[in-house]
Structure formats: C-alpha cells, structure tokens
Design a protein around this motif. Structure first.
Motif, PDB file in Angstrom:
ATOM      1  N   VAL A  20     -16.398  42.493 -51.958  1.00 35.45           N
ATOM      2  CA  VAL A  20     -15.451  42.926 -52.989  1.00 35.45           C
ATOM      3  C   VAL A  20     -14.985  41.718 -53.809  1.00 35.45           C
ATOM      4  O   VAL A  20     -14.890  41.781 -55.041  1.00 35.45           O
ATOM      5  N   GLY A  21     -14.717  40.604 -53.124  1.00 37.75           N
ATOM      6  CA  GLY A  21     -14.226  39.409 -53.814  1.00 37.75           C
ATOM      7  C   GLY A  21     -15.211  38.909 -54.857  1.00 37.75           C
ATOM      8  O   GLY A  21     -14.845  38.592 -55.991  1.00 37.75           O
ATOM      9  N   ASP A  34     -15.434  31.764 -51.295  1.00 39.24           N
ATOM     10  CA  ASP A  34     -15.492  32.381 -49.969  1.00 39.24           C
ATOM     11  C   ASP A  34     -15.155  31.275 -48.981  1.00 39.24           C
ATOM     12  O   ASP A  34     -15.912  30.307 -48.840  1.00 39.24           O
ATOM     13  N   MET A  35     -14.025  31.391 -48.332  1.00 36.88           N
ATOM     14  CA  MET A  35     -13.552  30.271 -47.502  1.00 36.88           C
ATOM     15  C   MET A  35     -14.529  29.905 -46.392  1.00 36.88           C
ATOM     16  O   MET A  35     -14.730  28.726 -46.098  1.00 36.88           O
ATOM     17  N   ASP A  36     -15.134  30.924 -45.770  1.00 36.49           N
ATOM     18  CA  ASP A  36     -16.087  30.623 -44.685  1.00 36.49           C
ATOM     19  C   ASP A  36     -17.278  29.818 -45.213  1.00 36.49           C
ATOM     20  O   ASP A  36     -17.701  28.834 -44.593  1.00 36.49           O
ATOM     21  N   VAL A  77     -10.533  34.018 -57.377  1.00 33.49           N
ATOM     22  CA  VAL A  77     -10.552  35.110 -56.402  1.00 33.49           C
ATOM     23  C   VAL A  77     -11.035  34.473 -55.105  1.00 33.49           C
ATOM     24  O   VAL A  77     -12.073  33.795 -55.082  1.00 33.49           O
ATOM     25  N   ILE A  78     -10.260  34.669 -54.031  1.00 29.46           N
ATOM     26  CA  ILE A  78     -10.549  33.994 -52.756  1.00 29.46           C
ATOM     27  C   ILE A  78     -10.781  35.038 -51.668  1.00 29.46           C
ATOM     28  O   ILE A  78      -9.931  35.911 -51.449  1.00 29.46           O
ATOM     29  N   VAL A 150      -5.039  47.814 -49.314  1.00 25.19           N
ATOM     30  CA  VAL A 150      -6.047  48.642 -49.984  1.00 25.19           C
ATOM     31  C   VAL A 150      -7.027  49.148 -48.928  1.00 25.19           C
ATOM     32  O   VAL A 150      -7.664  48.356 -48.220  1.00 25.19           O
ATOM     33  N   ASP A 151      -7.117  50.465 -48.816  1.00 25.27           N
ATOM     34  CA  ASP A 151      -8.021  51.063 -47.826  1.00 25.27           C
ATOM     35  C   ASP A 151      -9.438  51.121 -48.402  1.00 25.27           C
ATOM     36  O   ASP A 151      -9.638  51.630 -49.500  1.00 25.27           O
ATOM     37  N   THR A 152     -10.383  50.596 -47.651  1.00 29.92           N
ATOM     38  CA  THR A 152     -11.767  50.550 -48.142  1.00 29.92           C
ATOM     39  C   THR A 152     -12.643  51.622 -47.498  1.00 29.92           C
ATOM     40  O   THR A 152     -13.809  51.769 -47.867  1.00 29.92           O
ATOM     41  N   SER A 153     -12.094  52.356 -46.528  1.00 27.25           N
ATOM     42  CA  SER A 153     -12.914  53.335 -45.797  1.00 27.25           C
ATOM     43  C   SER A 153     -13.493  54.374 -46.753  1.00 27.25           C
ATOM     44  O   SER A 153     -12.752  54.971 -47.542  1.00 27.25           O
ATOM     45  N   GLY A 154     -14.803  54.554 -46.657  1.00 25.53           N
ATOM     46  CA  GLY A 154     -15.466  55.585 -47.455  1.00 25.53           C
ATOM     47  C   GLY A 154     -15.497  55.294 -48.945  1.00 25.53           C
ATOM     48  O   GLY A 154     -15.851  56.167 -49.737  1.00 25.53           O
ATOM     49  N   LYS A 155     -15.116  54.074 -49.343  1.00 28.92           N
ATOM     50  CA  LYS A 155     -15.118  53.769 -50.792  1.00 28.92           C
ATOM     51  C   LYS A 155     -16.236  52.778 -51.117  1.00 28.92           C
ATOM     52  O   LYS A 155     -16.539  51.897 -50.305  1.00 28.92           O
ATOM     53  N   ASN A 156     -16.789  52.879 -52.325  1.00 26.48           N
ATOM     54  CA  ASN A 156     -17.756  51.863 -52.733  1.00 26.48           C
ATOM     55  C   ASN A 156     -17.029  50.711 -53.434  1.00 26.48           C
ATOM     56  O   ASN A 156     -15.819  50.789 -53.674  1.00 26.48           O
ATOM     57  N   VAL A 157     -17.794  49.653 -53.743  1.00 29.49           N
ATOM     58  CA  VAL A 157     -17.163  48.438 -54.286  1.00 29.49           C
ATOM     59  C   VAL A 157     -16.417  48.730 -55.594  1.00 29.49           C
ATOM     60  O   VAL A 157     -15.290  48.259 -55.795  1.00 29.49           O
TER      61      VAL A 157
END
Ligand code: S3P
Length: 171
Positions: A20-21, A34-36, A77-78, A150-157
């Motif tokens: 998403v980021g 992306d911190m990782d 955006v992080i 923000v709920d991401t379940s069942g949602k696309n990007v």
C-alpha cells in the motif's frame, strides 16, 4: 493535512504496509521508504540474519535510529516494520512530523498473506498460525492505540488508498 507531512503506515506483519505504501507514494508523487529494506541495505544483511547474528534488540536499536532520522524529513510515505509500535518513542517522533495510520486485518487474513513468507524471523519458531495469534494478542493494545485505523480485510490496494485519502483528505 499539511501536504508535506510524512505519511507513516504501521500495523502487524502482512497488513499490506509495503504494498500500500509503495502505491500510495506513487499516487501522491512522494518518495517511499520501506524501513526494513532501508535497514537491510544499511547493515548489508537480510533481516533474518540481523535477528540471528545480532539479536532482536540490536534490530530494534537500528529501527529506532532510523525513525529519528526519517522524522526529521518531510513529504515521505514510510512503511514501517510490524514491531515499530513496541517503542512508544517511535510513534511519538513519527506523530510530531507526520500522520501515523495503522493498517489492520483479521488474523486469518494475515495468515493467508504471510503463509509463504520466509523472511519474517518472528514467525519462524513453531507453527506460523500460533505465532501470529500469540504475537497479535500481545501487540493488539499497541496497534489499537493508534488513532487512525484502516481495515484492509477483503479490500484491494486501490480501495485501501481511497480510504487513506478519506482519513487524510489534504494529502
Ligand atoms: C517485525 C516485522 C517485520 C520486520 C521484522 C520484525 C515485527 O516487518 O520488521 O521481521 O516485529 O513485527 P513486516 O511487518 O514488514 O513484516
């Protein structure tokens, strides 16, 4: 929202922070961190190796130093690692110069998303499902403490980005 403030995505492993980021940064024409990925590049080792050779505490110190550095920048955006919420100073610093958004998803959906992953050292001991449920239980209060969810379940990007733009309309 002042449109130069950073947008910081936090949330449990597998909630879509990186995917998403990256898409959100492209949409808003901002730089994406992306911190990782950034930590791996700086240390010159993959995260499982950092955990195995240096230990989780060393990883948390590296994360903490990067939070301080990124909080001094703007217009980013992080995507954070899932454990960033464990140190309240991280959320405090990020909130001072940015908008922190917690992505969440049901444990079953998280399990489906991370099932094939082999780069998450905290899920490598024993059953992945049990580790997710245990860690989720331990950490829930830290994620729940973030004001914007923000709920991401069942949602696309695209749907998730639309929701993020609703909660921070001036971005
Ligand atoms: C961690 C999550 C990982 C990574 C590290 C520790 C955690 O990031 O930072 O393995 O403590 O939850 P993702 O959330 O991107 O998987």
């Amino acid at each position: 929202m002042n449109n130069s403030r950073n947008i910081i995505l936090v949330g449990f492993m597998g909630t879509g922070k990186t995917t998403v980021g990256k898409a959100l940064a492209a949409r808003l024409q901002r730089d994406f961190v992306d911190m990782d990925v950034e930590l791996e590049a700086r240390v010159g080792k993959a995260i499982p190796r950092i955990f195995a050779e240096d230990g989780e505490q060393a990883f948390r110190r590296l994360e903490r130093a990067l939070v301080v550095e990124l909080s001094a920048r703007s217009n980013l955006v992080i995507a954070t690692g899932g454990g960033i919420v464990l140190n309240p100073d991280n959320i405090c610093d990020f909130s001072a110069t940015g908008c922190v958004i917690c992505l969440n998803a049901a444990p079953d959906e998280i399990l489906r998303r991370v099932a094939a992953s082999d780069h998450r050292p905290l899920l490598e001991q024993g059953s992945k499902e049990k580790r997710i449920r245990d860690l989720f239980r331990q950490r829930r209060r830290f994620y729940d403490a973030i004001a914007i969810q923000v709920d991401t379940s069942g949602k696309n990007v695209d749907e998730i980005i639309a929701r993020i733009q609703e909660v921070i309309p001036d971005s």
